[in-house]
Design a protein around this motif. Structure first.
Motif, short mmCIF file in Angstrom:
data_model
loop_
_atom_site.label_atom_id
_atom_site.label_comp_id
_atom_site.label_asym_id
_atom_site.label_seq_id
_atom_site.Cartn_x
_atom_site.Cartn_y
_atom_site.Cartn_z
N GLY A 1 -1.60 -2.19 4.44
CA GLY A 1 -0.61 -2.31 5.49
C GLY A 1 0.39 -1.17 5.43
N GLU A 2 1.24 -1.17 6.41
CA GLU A 2 2.26 -0.13 6.48
C GLU A 2 3.38 -0.42 5.51
OE1 GLU A 2 3.63 1.63 9.89
OE2 GLU A 2 1.79 1.45 11.01
N SER A 3 3.98 0.66 5.00
CA SER A 3 5.07 0.52 4.05
C SER A 3 6.07 1.65 4.23
CB SER A 3 4.53 0.51 2.62
OG SER A 3 3.94 1.75 2.32
N ALA A 4 7.21 1.47 3.59
CA ALA A 4 8.24 2.51 3.58
C ALA A 4 8.79 2.60 2.16
CB ALA A 4 9.37 2.17 4.55
N ASP A 5 9.10 3.81 1.74
CA ASP A 5 9.66 4.02 0.41
C ASP A 5 11.16 4.26 0.52
OD1 ASP A 5 7.17 3.78 -0.79
OD2 ASP A 5 6.75 5.92 -0.60
N LEU A 6 11.87 3.77 -0.47
CA LEU A 6 13.31 3.88 -0.53
C LEU A 6 13.70 4.33 -1.92
CD1 LEU A 6 16.16 3.13 0.72
CD2 LEU A 6 15.85 0.92 -0.38
N VAL A 7 14.60 5.31 -2.00
CA VAL A 7 15.10 5.77 -3.30
C VAL A 7 16.51 5.22 -3.46
CG1 VAL A 7 15.71 7.74 -4.73
CG2 VAL A 7 13.71 7.86 -3.23
N VAL A 8 16.72 4.48 -4.55
CA VAL A 8 18.02 3.91 -4.86
C VAL A 8 18.62 4.73 -6.01
CG1 VAL A 8 19.25 1.87 -5.68
CG2 VAL A 8 17.31 1.62 -4.11
N VAL A 9 19.87 5.15 -5.83
CA VAL A 9 20.56 5.95 -6.84
C VAL A 9 21.68 5.11 -7.43
CG1 VAL A 9 21.86 8.07 -7.27
CG2 VAL A 9 20.06 8.04 -5.53
N SER A 10 21.73 5.08 -8.76
CA SER A 10 22.83 4.40 -9.45
C SER A 10 23.29 5.32 -10.59
CB SER A 10 22.37 3.06 -10.02
OG SER A 10 21.51 3.25 -11.13
N THR A 11 24.30 4.90 -11.31
CA THR A 11 24.78 5.70 -12.43
C THR A 11 23.74 5.76 -13.55
OG1 THR A 11 25.89 3.77 -13.36
CG2 THR A 11 27.21 5.25 -11.97
N GLN A 12 22.74 4.88 -13.51
CA GLN A 12 21.69 4.84 -14.53
C GLN A 12 20.48 5.72 -14.18
OE1 GLN A 12 22.27 3.01 -17.40
NE2 GLN A 12 24.26 2.92 -16.42
N GLY A 13 20.39 6.20 -12.93
CA GLY A 13 19.27 7.04 -12.54
C GLY A 13 18.81 6.77 -11.12
N LEU A 14 17.60 7.21 -10.82
CA LEU A 14 17.01 7.03 -9.49
C LEU A 14 15.78 6.15 -9.64
CD1 LEU A 14 18.12 10.16 -9.81
CD2 LEU A 14 17.39 10.25 -7.46
N GLU A 15 15.54 5.32 -8.63
CA GLU A 15 14.38 4.44 -8.66
C GLU A 15 13.76 4.38 -7.27
OE1 GLU A 15 13.07 0.00 -10.24
OE2 GLU A 15 15.16 0.64 -10.40
N VAL A 16 12.44 4.54 -7.21
CA VAL A 16 11.71 4.48 -5.95
C VAL A 16 11.21 3.05 -5.76
CG1 VAL A 16 9.78 5.38 -4.60
CG2 VAL A 16 10.97 6.88 -6.22
N TRP A 17 11.50 2.49 -4.59
CA TRP A 17 11.05 1.15 -4.23
C TRP A 17 10.16 1.25 -2.99
CZ3 TRP A 17 12.47 -3.32 -6.86
CH2 TRP A 17 13.45 -3.16 -7.84
N ARG A 18 9.15 0.40 -2.92
CA ARG A 18 8.26 0.37 -1.75
C ARG A 18 8.41 -0.97 -1.04
NH1 ARG A 18 3.14 2.91 -2.79
NH2 ARG A 18 4.39 4.66 -2.14
N PHE A 19 8.71 -0.90 0.27
CA PHE A 19 8.79 -2.09 1.11
C PHE A 19 7.51 -2.18 1.93
CE2 PHE A 19 9.85 -4.05 5.21
CZ PHE A 19 10.29 -5.29 4.77
N VAL A 20 6.77 -3.29 1.79
CA VAL A 20 5.54 -3.50 2.55
C VAL A 20 5.86 -4.42 3.72
CG1 VAL A 20 3.15 -4.31 2.45
CG2 VAL A 20 4.17 -3.21 0.45
N TYR A 21 5.64 -3.91 4.94
CA TYR A 21 6.02 -4.64 6.14
C TYR A 21 5.24 -5.94 6.32
CZ TYR A 21 8.32 -0.27 7.45
OH TYR A 21 9.11 0.84 7.47
N ASP A 22 3.92 -5.91 6.14
CA ASP A 22 3.08 -7.09 6.41
C ASP A 22 3.47 -8.28 5.54
OD1 ASP A 22 1.72 -5.50 8.19
OD2 ASP A 22 0.04 -5.11 6.84
N SER A 23 3.67 -8.06 4.26
CA SER A 23 3.95 -9.15 3.34
C SER A 23 5.45 -9.34 3.07
CB SER A 23 3.23 -8.93 2.01
OG SER A 23 3.67 -7.72 1.42
#
Length: 109
Positions: A1-23
């Protein structure tokens, strides 16, 4: 399915998250632990520039969510002894399809 990636930045570092639209699920894809004092980005270019020290910038390239690139650190030579990087002194910008991290030192012009 389709998805979108999001990068979250905090004082501890960067983290890539994937949001899957279908589920309607969100999953952590990649963690990049590093101390972050400030961060600048260009979403369209997939570039983030993190201040990881008082005079040090760490660029990241997010062309692949699972394999983001941690590029070599940039140590800035600030004009005043003891000077620290200010958030207004740095920008990430794209000109003619090239993305640049820019540092403006107001004291030296």
């Amino acid at each position: 399915g389709e998805s979108a990636d999001l990068v979250v930045v905090s004082t501890q570092g960067l983290e890539v998250w994937r949001f899957v639209y279908d589920s309607l699920t969100v999953k952590s894809v990649k963690k990049l632990p590093t101390p972050v004092r400030a961060c600048w980005h260009d979403c369209n270019a997939g570039v983030a520039l993190a201040a990881v020290g008082p005079r040090t910038l760490q660029p990241f390239l997010f062309q692949s969510a699972k394999h983001p690139l941690k590029l070599p650190k940039l140590d800035l030579h600030l004009s005043r002894p003891g000077a620290k990087l200010q958030t207004d002194d740095v920008a990430v910008m794209t000109l003619y399809e090239w993305t640049f991290g820019v540092h403006a030192d107001a004291h030296t012009g």
